[in-house]
Design a protein around this motif. Structure first.
Motif, short mmCIF file in Angstrom:
data_model
loop_
_atom_site.label_atom_id
_atom_site.label_comp_id
_atom_site.label_asym_id
_atom_site.label_seq_id
_atom_site.Cartn_x
_atom_site.Cartn_y
_atom_site.Cartn_z
N THR A 21 0.83 -1.20 0.00
CA THR A 21 0.00 0.00 0.00
C THR A 21 0.86 1.26 0.00
O THR A 21 0.61 2.20 -0.76
CB THR A 21 -0.96 0.01 1.21
OG1 THR A 21 -1.83 -1.13 1.10
CG2 THR A 21 -1.78 1.27 1.27
N VAL A 22 1.89 1.27 0.84
CA VAL A 22 2.82 2.42 0.87
C VAL A 22 3.48 2.58 -0.48
O VAL A 22 3.61 3.70 -1.01
CB VAL A 22 3.87 2.25 1.98
CG1 VAL A 22 4.97 3.30 1.87
CG2 VAL A 22 3.22 2.32 3.36
N LEU A 23 3.89 1.49 -1.08
CA LEU A 23 4.55 1.56 -2.38
C LEU A 23 3.59 2.02 -3.48
O LEU A 23 4.00 2.73 -4.40
CB LEU A 23 5.18 0.21 -2.72
CG LEU A 23 6.46 -0.05 -1.95
CD1 LEU A 23 6.75 -1.54 -1.84
CD2 LEU A 23 7.62 0.69 -2.59
N ALA A 24 2.33 1.64 -3.38
CA ALA A 24 1.34 2.12 -4.35
C ALA A 24 1.18 3.63 -4.23
O ALA A 24 1.09 4.35 -5.24
CB ALA A 24 0.00 1.42 -4.13
N GLU A 25 1.17 4.12 -3.00
CA GLU A 25 1.09 5.57 -2.77
C GLU A 25 2.34 6.27 -3.29
O GLU A 25 2.26 7.34 -3.90
CB GLU A 25 0.90 5.86 -1.28
CG GLU A 25 -0.44 5.40 -0.75
CD GLU A 25 -0.52 5.42 0.77
OE1 GLU A 25 0.44 5.87 1.44
OE2 GLU A 25 -1.56 4.98 1.30
N LEU A 26 3.49 5.66 -3.08
CA LEU A 26 4.75 6.21 -3.57
C LEU A 26 4.73 6.27 -5.10
O LEU A 26 5.12 7.29 -5.70
CB LEU A 26 5.92 5.36 -3.07
CG LEU A 26 7.32 5.73 -3.52
CD1 LEU A 26 7.67 7.18 -3.22
CD2 LEU A 26 8.33 4.81 -2.87
N GLU A 27 4.27 5.22 -5.72
CA GLU A 27 4.19 5.19 -7.17
C GLU A 27 3.25 6.29 -7.69
O GLU A 27 3.59 7.01 -8.63
CB GLU A 27 3.70 3.81 -7.64
CG GLU A 27 3.62 3.67 -9.14
CD GLU A 27 3.11 2.31 -9.59
OE1 GLU A 27 3.12 2.08 -10.81
OE2 GLU A 27 2.69 1.48 -8.74
N ARG A 28 2.09 6.44 -7.06
CA ARG A 28 1.15 7.50 -7.46
C ARG A 28 1.76 8.88 -7.29
O ARG A 28 1.60 9.74 -8.15
CB ARG A 28 -0.15 7.40 -6.65
CG ARG A 28 -1.15 6.43 -7.21
CD ARG A 28 -2.51 6.57 -6.55
NE ARG A 28 -2.51 6.30 -5.13
CZ ARG A 28 -2.59 5.10 -4.59
NH1 ARG A 28 -2.67 4.03 -5.36
NH2 ARG A 28 -2.57 4.93 -3.29
N SER A 29 2.44 9.10 -6.17
CA SER A 29 3.06 10.40 -5.92
C SER A 29 4.13 10.71 -6.96
O SER A 29 4.25 11.84 -7.43
CB SER A 29 3.66 10.47 -4.52
OG SER A 29 2.64 10.40 -3.55
N ALA A 30 4.91 9.70 -7.31
CA ALA A 30 5.95 9.90 -8.32
C ALA A 30 5.31 10.24 -9.66
O ALA A 30 5.75 11.16 -10.36
CB ALA A 30 6.82 8.64 -8.43
N LYS A 31 4.27 9.52 -10.01
CA LYS A 31 3.60 9.77 -11.29
C LYS A 31 2.93 11.14 -11.34
O LYS A 31 2.78 11.72 -12.41
CB LYS A 31 2.58 8.68 -11.58
CG LYS A 31 3.24 7.37 -11.99
CD LYS A 31 2.21 6.31 -12.29
CE LYS A 31 2.89 5.03 -12.76
NZ LYS A 31 1.91 3.98 -13.06
N SER A 32 2.53 11.64 -10.16
CA SER A 32 1.88 12.95 -10.13
C SER A 32 2.88 14.09 -9.92
O SER A 32 2.49 15.25 -9.86
CB SER A 32 0.78 12.99 -9.07
OG SER A 32 1.34 12.94 -7.78
N GLY A 33 4.16 13.76 -9.80
CA GLY A 33 5.20 14.78 -9.69
C GLY A 33 5.31 15.43 -8.33
O GLY A 33 5.48 16.64 -8.23
N ALA A 34 5.24 14.61 -7.28
CA ALA A 34 5.29 15.13 -5.91
C ALA A 34 6.47 14.53 -5.15
O ALA A 34 6.29 13.61 -4.34
CB ALA A 34 3.97 14.85 -5.20
#
Length: 88
Positions: A52-65
């Protein structure tokens, strides 16, 4: 099961410095790739909180954060530490 979990922990610990470097370089595409890889590995062995943490990390990276990525990388370190203490 312990052997699988130990292998997952070792692999994730190898990926964490690479994630950190990608975040510091603001190479969020690489960060997203690494997070995706680790997320799949964690999900495959049932490490749901880490996945779950990694999914959030992946989303944040893709959104440029990158700031969010750094926070999530710290949360991942906590989850990996918890996995070390799981009794199987």
């Amino acid at each position: 099961m312990r052997e699988l979990l130990d292998a997952l922990i070792a692999d994730t610990e190898l990926q964490m410095p690479l994630l950190d470097l990608a975040i510091r370089r603001t190479d969020l595409q690489q960060c997203a790739r690494l997070a995706h890889y680790c997320k799949g590995a964690c999900a495959n062995v049932g490490a749901k909180a880490a996945a779950t943490v990694l999914a959030e990390l992946e989303r944040s990276a893709k959104s440029g954060a990158p700031e969010e990525c750094s926070r999530q990388l710290a949360a991942l370190a906590t989850e990996v530490d918890r996995l070390r203490h799981v009794q199987v």
